[in-house]
Design a protein around this motif. Structure first.
Motif, mmCIF file in Angstrom:
data_model
loop_
_atom_site.group_PDB
_atom_site.id
_atom_site.type_symbol
_atom_site.label_atom_id
_atom_site.label_comp_id
_atom_site.label_asym_id
_atom_site.label_seq_id
_atom_site.Cartn_x
_atom_site.Cartn_y
_atom_site.Cartn_z
ATOM 1 N N GLY A 153 4.572 7.486 -8.372
ATOM 2 C CA GLY A 153 3.524 8.486 -8.376
ATOM 3 C C GLY A 153 2.291 8.045 -7.615
ATOM 4 O O GLY A 153 2.323 7.099 -6.820
ATOM 5 N N ASP A 154 1.200 8.724 -7.867
ATOM 6 C CA ASP A 154 -0.069 8.493 -7.187
ATOM 7 C C ASP A 154 -0.987 7.745 -8.153
ATOM 8 O O ASP A 154 -1.441 8.306 -9.151
ATOM 9 N N VAL A 155 -1.233 6.470 -7.869
ATOM 10 C CA VAL A 155 -2.084 5.639 -8.727
ATOM 11 C C VAL A 155 -3.406 5.414 -8.003
ATOM 12 O O VAL A 155 -3.428 4.878 -6.898
ATOM 13 N N ASP A 169 -5.558 -8.622 -7.483
ATOM 14 C CA ASP A 169 -5.226 -7.983 -6.212
ATOM 15 C C ASP A 169 -4.369 -6.738 -6.383
ATOM 16 O O ASP A 169 -4.340 -5.877 -5.511
ATOM 17 N N SER A 170 -3.614 -6.659 -7.479
ATOM 18 C CA SER A 170 -2.681 -5.541 -7.611
ATOM 19 C C SER A 170 -2.433 -5.220 -9.083
ATOM 20 O O SER A 170 -2.719 -6.023 -9.971
ATOM 21 N N THR A 182 6.579 -0.651 -8.720
ATOM 22 C CA THR A 182 5.825 -1.040 -7.530
ATOM 23 C C THR A 182 4.592 -1.828 -7.949
ATOM 24 O O THR A 182 4.241 -1.893 -9.129
ATOM 25 N N ASP A 183 3.925 -2.412 -6.972
ATOM 26 C CA ASP A 183 2.629 -3.061 -7.165
ATOM 27 C C ASP A 183 1.595 -2.276 -6.378
ATOM 28 O O ASP A 183 1.725 -2.115 -5.159
ATOM 29 N N VAL A 184 0.589 -1.765 -7.067
ATOM 30 C CA VAL A 184 -0.463 -0.981 -6.435
ATOM 31 C C VAL A 184 -1.633 -1.908 -6.133
ATOM 32 O O VAL A 184 -2.126 -2.605 -7.017
ATOM 33 N N HIS A 239 3.914 1.914 -2.611
ATOM 34 C CA HIS A 239 4.094 0.747 -1.756
ATOM 35 C C HIS A 239 2.994 0.596 -0.741
ATOM 36 O O HIS A 239 2.921 -0.422 -0.056
ATOM 37 N N LYS A 240 2.153 1.579 -0.550
ATOM 38 C CA LYS A 240 1.215 1.554 0.552
ATOM 39 C C LYS A 240 0.058 0.610 0.259
ATOM 40 O O LYS A 240 -1.073 1.017 0.042
#
Length: 951
Positions: free
Chosen positions: A283-285, A537-538, A556-558, A666-667
């Motif tokens: 999703g969008d974090v 950092d994430s 994922t890592d945001v 992932h971005k």
């Protein structure tokens, strides 16, 4: 001096006055140049208009402005209203505004003449004095006058002669996604024509704005809204402009245009609908200054099967329009049921009638026809036995779940509709709630619908909350049929069940609800929380869920950006300069308070209810929200205070990337790499990769064999063929590219698509490209290759490492790894492509075939080795001293094949393999020629030369 503000949960139904209508007609004849008044000075108007103005008994509204900014679904709204009393004596001015019931008022200020009053949010006392009670028209009630999800804010003041009053109202809300769209609504009901009327909405969504639309004004309660049947165009004077991430919508009707819409000044609801770009991912974090908000709304998922029981009120009070519209809605809903669904219908009054006794029936044309007949024949009679109806419905559904071999991941639910209160059987609300909860036992969800003004809204709301459902309330004289159908559409397509969103315990705190029993198509799951370590950092995010027969894990890592780079300034409602500019923090507080209110509503323990009330009150005071436990008091400002000024700054396109952080999984920004995604995969060297280069590993012989296939673009090569035994086939389709300069080839070819087919124990296939994966096992699921995810069913598992590789495991005995090759700046002869590796072939039979499959259970012999290699192991660690001997020969199935020594790079070029190379498209090494391995289409499962089968 302290003034109390009137907060009313009712809708004023005053119609336009006769003199207003005369004025409107006069304006239509264009005898009045301008109706607006600026700075208490009237502009030149004809004598006839002045005469009508003298007839006016209430202050005139010279200005009504709504300005809003929506940042990542969180909306800040400011309403400004100016009233002028041009009469010779003081007159009462009433500022009235419908706001969404889900919104929180955050500020209110008013200026009367040279005096200014500001709102102060204070805690509401448990008991009011008689004096306090006298100041309120009626005690606040969540059910009083609810207008289809709206409540009415009302402020009444006396305006001295020849003076004006200005009102500024601020409120905030988190937009909810329904039926695939966010809907932002502004009520425009000044109840008189306004000289300057303007609505301005600015939207900032870094995910990208899609499907932006402004429908005609909505006004279901009053005539004269000017809407043409079938008209879908925006209201007159509406201007819409937007870029990829920013949108600006304005509505600025003149007095003449207002008159054409509604002469009484009740224009209706101005609506904006839109959605954002999204994919199947975590999703969008979004993260800002130590707070995060997580929006999860995946797409491209197959719907889950439903087991649904409709429980419908057929008591005498449903006579007429209510029952007629209910029947119309149910006819449409039944038609929308899917073939894999099961259903039943219960009608109740003082008697309870079950359509199909002791069972749920499948969706077939005959069953749908018979169900419509049953609904058509329902007639209103008797009382309302709510408790008995719910007990019958719950038992029916529980017995069906227990006695039938239903899909373990299907979604079961009851849809309950009534227009009244319990009059037969159990009448005590607390007992009905307790009985319902005991009957449901967390096995399914209960959704409630109330129609009309006599319904016990509190009972229906709490029943839904306690049993993982939702509730809706519709007015009797509205189009109930379309509302019912709309509500069913919201819950009629479940896509996921048992959704859980997890973050490391040492990274976050005070996280809102993170487990959800169901996710319905077109909706959205929202989680918010605080970061413990702001210097990290994430933030690691994992989403687990079930989809039909599949288990899904997304992770994922945001990246966490610097707080200073994420500031959004100029948000309406936050212009006091005190630092409360973190819209994500306010979204977190909004969600937290809402959850505390719901928890208190569900609780039966007085001590727990007091604790939840105090906690919600404390947070509401911190963030200046008006809630059921806080009240807005008006206090007079100092003698020299300035009148309220409306401050508003629209979002700018300058530096958006620096102001707002919106990371799609992932971005991550440069410098933050997820090492685990690029780790070397420990698998067999047996593979087809590159141009394409084939490698066959023979562990027992301690050497490898390699060859090339010079195919044509568009060719589909059969890599593994074991359809008759294990049921597995793997095909790879080639894409072409120009040959490198000074090369000996006329062109290059790469694998653009890998198709994996399996028909045991059930039919399924995977279609893999460098961008996406399509998984179809009777239900289609689309996954993006740039998102880490795991999808698991009883016989198949697909694990995606973002932008790196995909591992496919079949029945725990067959495993393939597909490497993803992406070029940031590809040369003309390079293409994004795939590499295919066999990790485990235990489950493949000895009869498997294909360019790779034919060697999995066969050994080859090297008849003559080079002198330098005669006493050395030929394999991965071969030294550079080895030199090929042209006379080396392999023996395969009685065939002799000349080979030479070569080195090949595999695993994204991270490892070299020494191998014996067979020339001429593997002539004599493979059975037949390479053209015998061409499939007619990606799903061709033919197992012998010249034979074509399809899965």
């Amino acid at each position: 001096m302290i003034l109390w503000l009137w907060l009313c949960w009712g809708f004023a139904t005053s119609a336009g006055q006769p003199d207003s209508e005369l004025m409107a007609r006069y304006l239509e004849e264009k005898l009045l140049a301008d109706y607006s008044i600026m700075e208490q000075v009237a502009r030149r108007v004809p004598r006839q208009a002045k005469f009508l103005q003298r007839l006016e008994t209430r202050p005139r509204m010279s200005e009504f402005t709504v300005k809003s900014t929506i940042i990542s679904r969180y909306a800040f709204t400011t309403v400004s209203c100016t009233m002028v009393n041009s009469g010779s004596e003081a007159r009462e001015g009433v500022f009235e505004m419908q706001i969404p019931a889900a919104a929180f008022i955050s500020n209110f200020t008013m200026s009367i003449g040279n005096k200014t009053y500001y709102g102060e949010v204070t805690g509401k006392e448990k008991k009011h004095s008689s004096d306090d009670k006298a100041r309120h028209k009626k005690p606040p009630s969540p059910t009083d006058g609810r207008e289809n999800g709206y409540e009415t804010f009302k402020a009444s003041v006396f305006i001295p002669r020849k003076m004006q009053a200005k009102f500024l109202l601020h409120y905030e809300e988190l937009l909810q996604r329904r039926l695939g769209k966010y809907e932002y609504t502004v009520s425009i009901r000044p109840q008189q024509l306004v000289g300057r009327l303007r609505v301005e909405v600015n939207i900032l969504e870094n995910s990208g704005i899609v499907s932006l639309e402004v429908p005609p004004l909505r006004n279901s309660k009053h005539k004269g809204n000017g809407k043409v049947e079938g008209d879908v165009s925006p209201p007159p004077s509406t201007v819409v402009g937007h870029t990829k991430t920013l949108a600006k919508v304005t509505f600025n009707p003149s007095v003449v245009e207002q008159t054409r819409i509604a002469r009484n000044g009740i224009l209706g609801d101005f609506i904006i609908r839109y959605d954002v770009n999204r994919e199947l991912s975590v999703g969008d974090v979004q993260i800002l200054n130590g707070y995060f908000v997580h929006y999860f709304a995946p797409t491209d998922l197959p719907p889950l099967p439903k087991n649904v029981v409709f429980v419908l009120d057929s008591s005498a009070s449903m006579v007429g329009t209510k029952l007629k519209q209910t029947k119309e809605a149910l006819f449409t809903i039944l038609q929308d049921l899917r073939p894999e669904d099961h259903f039943n219908i219960i009608g109740f009054s003082n008697r309870i009638k079950v359509w199909q006794q002791d069972r749920l029936v499948p969706v077939t044309p005959n069953n749908i026809r018979d169900a419509k007949k049953y609904i058509h024949n329902m007639s209103p009679t008797g009382g309302t036995n709510i408790n008995g109806a719910l007990q019958t419905g719950a038992k029916l559904l529980n017995d069906y779940i227990a006695q039938n071999d239903i899909d373990a991941r299907s979604v079961s639910l009851i849809i309950f509709l009534t227009d009244g209160r319990p009059t037969v059987g159990e009448k005590q609300s607390s007992k009905i709630l307790s009985n319902t909860k005991d009957a449901v036992r967390d096995k399914f969800c209960l959704f409630t619908i109330g129609i009309g003004n006599d319904v016990d809204h509190k009972l229906l709301e709490r029943m839904a909350l306690e049993n993982c459902g939702m509730t809706r309330h519709f007015q009797e004289d509205e189009d109930a049929a379309s509302h019912l159908k709309g509500f069913y559409d919201e819950i009629g397509t479940p896509l996921l069940s048992d959704i859980r969103v997890d973050y490391p315990e040492d990274s976050v705190e005070q996280v809102t609800q993170n487990f959800f029993p169901n996710y319905f198509n077109g909706s959205e799951i929202i989680i918010a929380g605080k970061l413990i370590n702001r210097t990290s950092d994430s933030l690691h995010v994992e989403v687990t869920a079930s989809n039909s027969k599949k288990y899904i894990l997304l992770k994922t890592d945001v990246a966490i950006d610097l707080p200073s780079r994420n500031d959004i300034r100029g948000v309406p409602g936050l212009e006091d300069g005190k630092g409360d500019k973190n819209y994500i923090e306010r979204a977190w507080s909004y969600l937290t308070i809402k959850e505390l209110l719901k928890s208190r509503l569900k609780s039966d323990d007085d001590q727990e209810k007091d604790y939840l009330m105090e906690k919600a009150k404390s947070m509401a005071l911190t963030y200046n929200f008006v809630t059921p436990f806080t009240v807005l008091k008006m206090r007079e400002a100092g003698l020299h205070s300035e009148p309220p000024q409306e401050e508003f700054i629209s979002p700018s396109t300058d530096g958006i990337g620096e102001k707002l952080q919106s990371l799609q999984g992932h971005k991550a920004p440069p410098g933050i790499r997820r090492q685990q995604d690029k780790q070397r995969i420990k698998i067999s060297k047996t593979s087809a990769d590159g141009d394409p280069h084939f490698v066959i590993d023979f562990p027992s012989s301690k050497f490898s064999v390699c060859f090339n296939i010079d195919g044509e673009p568009g060719d589909i090569l059969r890599l593994v063929s074991d359809h008759k035994e294990s049921g597995v086939t793997v095909n790879g389709q080639l894409i072409g590219a120009p040959a490198p300069p000074n090369g000996h080839k006329k062109h290059r070819t790469y694998f653009s698509t890998i198709t994996i087919l399996s028909n045991k124990p059930e039919r399924s296939y995977l279609e893999i490209t460098p961008k996406r994966i399509i998984l179809d096992d009777g239900e289609r699921l689309i996954l993006s290759c740039d998102r880490s995810a795991v999808v698991r069913s009883s016989s198949l598992e697909v694990s995606i490492s973002a932008n790196s590789n995909i591992t496919v495991t079949i029945r725990d005995t067959i495993s393939f790894v597909i490497l993803i090759h992406h070029y940031k700046k590809p040369a003309p002869y390079q293409r994004n492509h795939l590499g295919f590796y066999i990790s485990s072939s235990k489950g493949l039979s000895s009869d498997s075939h294909g360019l790779l499959g034919q060697f999995l259970n066969h050994e080859v012999k090297l008849l003559q080795e080079s002198l330098n290699a005669s006493h050395q192991q030929v394999g991965q660690n071969q030294t550079e001293a080895l030199k090929p001997n042209p006379t080396n020969t392999l023996k395969v199935k009685g065939r002799l094949i000349p080979v030479v020594w070569k080195q090949r790079r595999i695993y994204n070029g991270q490892q070299e393999v020494d191998c014996w190379f067979a020339k001429n498209n593997a002539d004599k090494l493979i059975d037949g020629s390479y053209k015998d391995y061409l499939a007619s289409h990606p799903f061709d499962t033919g197992t012998s030369f010249g034979t074509i089968n399809s899965l």
